[in-house]
Enzyme design. Structure first.
Site, mmCIF file in Angstrom:
data_model
loop_
_atom_site.group_PDB
_atom_site.id
_atom_site.type_symbol
_atom_site.label_atom_id
_atom_site.label_comp_id
_atom_site.label_asym_id
_atom_site.label_seq_id
_atom_site.Cartn_x
_atom_site.Cartn_y
_atom_site.Cartn_z
ATOM 1 C CE1 TYR A 146 53.879 57.788 -16.769
ATOM 2 C CE2 TYR A 146 53.710 58.140 -14.405
ATOM 3 C CZ TYR A 146 54.022 58.603 -15.664
ATOM 4 O OH TYR A 146 54.497 59.893 -15.808
ATOM 5 C CE LYS B 218 57.449 58.647 -17.583
ATOM 6 N NZ LYS B 218 58.227 59.350 -18.642
ATOM 7 C CB THR C 200 50.032 67.506 -20.717
ATOM 8 O OG1 THR C 200 49.928 66.224 -20.081
ATOM 9 C CG2 THR C 200 51.200 68.273 -20.113
ATOM 10 C CB SER D 187 56.909 60.396 -13.442
ATOM 11 O OG SER D 187 55.711 60.687 -12.752
ATOM 12 C CB SER E 208 50.619 67.470 -27.680
ATOM 13 O OG SER E 208 50.980 66.187 -27.178
#
Length: 268
Positions: free
Chosen positions: A155, A159, A190, A142, A15
């Site tokens: 997160y 990253k 997304t 990111s 995806s």
């Protein structure tokens, strides 16, 4: 590394940006091993591949399971005979809460998918890549990997670790046939919320900012262009490009800007 006639492994290929990477690589003449934890999502990618599906193989793998990842190179080699590149794209975000409110199960999951999944894939495929005349490793970090985002601290930490892991690997591989790229996407449109197991009504990464989200097919084209030009760093989106420049000049100002954009979305 030009991708035509190469074999490339893409994680998160079911995806979003991963799917678009798979489809774009196939369109440019590559063969692709698409990896995802979601079998039905991989089938959706296969359907979209159309006439190129004969160059596509799909593998349902949880990249946090080191044993499954270590078995993957043999499966890809059995199907294609070789492997020339990997794109470690799979990733999830955390619940949009402060660190004090984040439970350890969520912390472990975010670190395992984003950091250890990338590490396991890199370690498993590196010996095979080193045996090729030319090869490429691409790791997706990111904008949050170099810029603090309130509510995405773990997160961002994961990253940031991917960033330095990739940069260190790049230094180690100087003088070899393997080139390395680290990618810094900004806000890309997304379904990362659903894939992260979160309530889709929560604010997505970058959603509250003043920048427009980038469509995943355009993000995929930017990444592949970076690979083909052997770029060491690839910024994806105007937001990532701008904030990278601002953060280099004035880290405090950049952090305050993101705080003002995002802090209102945090639970009180």
């Amino acid at each position: 590394m030009k991708v035509q006639n190469k074999v490339v492994v893409v994680t998160g290929g079911g995806s979003g940006m991963g799917r678009e990477l798979v489809l774009a690589l196939l369109a440019k003449g590559a063969s692709v091993a698409a990896v995802d934890i979601n079998t039905s999502a991989l089938e959706g990618t296969r359907e979209l591949a159309g006439a190129n599906r004969d160059k596509l193989a799909t593998y349902t793998v949880n990249i946090t399971d080191r044993g499954l990842v270590e078995a993957l190179p043999g499966q890809v080699l059995s199907r294609f005979g070789t492997v020339d590149g990997i794109i470690n794209n799979a990733g999830i975000i955390q619940p949009f809460v402060r660190l004090k409110d984040l439970d350890y199960a969520a912390i472990d999951r975010v670190m395992n998918v984003n950091l250890f999944g990338t590490l396991y894939m890199t370690k498993a495929f590196l010996p095979h890549l080193l045996a090729r005349p030319e090869a490429h490793i691409t790791n997706v970090s990111s904008m949050g990997g170099f810029l603090p985002v309130p509510g995405q601290t773990i997160y961002g930490a994961a990253k940031a670790a991917v960033k330095l892991l990739t940069e260190g690997l790049n230094s180690e591989l100087q003088g070899t046939n393997v080139r390395v790229t680290v990618v810094f996407p900004g806000a890309v449109r997304t379904n990362i919320m659903v894939n992260s197991g979160l309530d889709a009504r929560q604010p997505a990464k970058g959603e509250a900012g003043s920048f427009k989200t980038l469509m995943p097919d355009k993000a995929a084209r930017i990444i592949i262009e970076g690979i083909e030009r052997n770029r060491e760093r690839v910024m994806v989106g105007n937001d990532a490009t701008l904030m990278d420049a601002v953060y280099r000049l004035n880290p405090q100002r950049a952090a305050r800007f993101i705080y003002n954009q995002m802090s209102a979305l945090l639970p009180k």
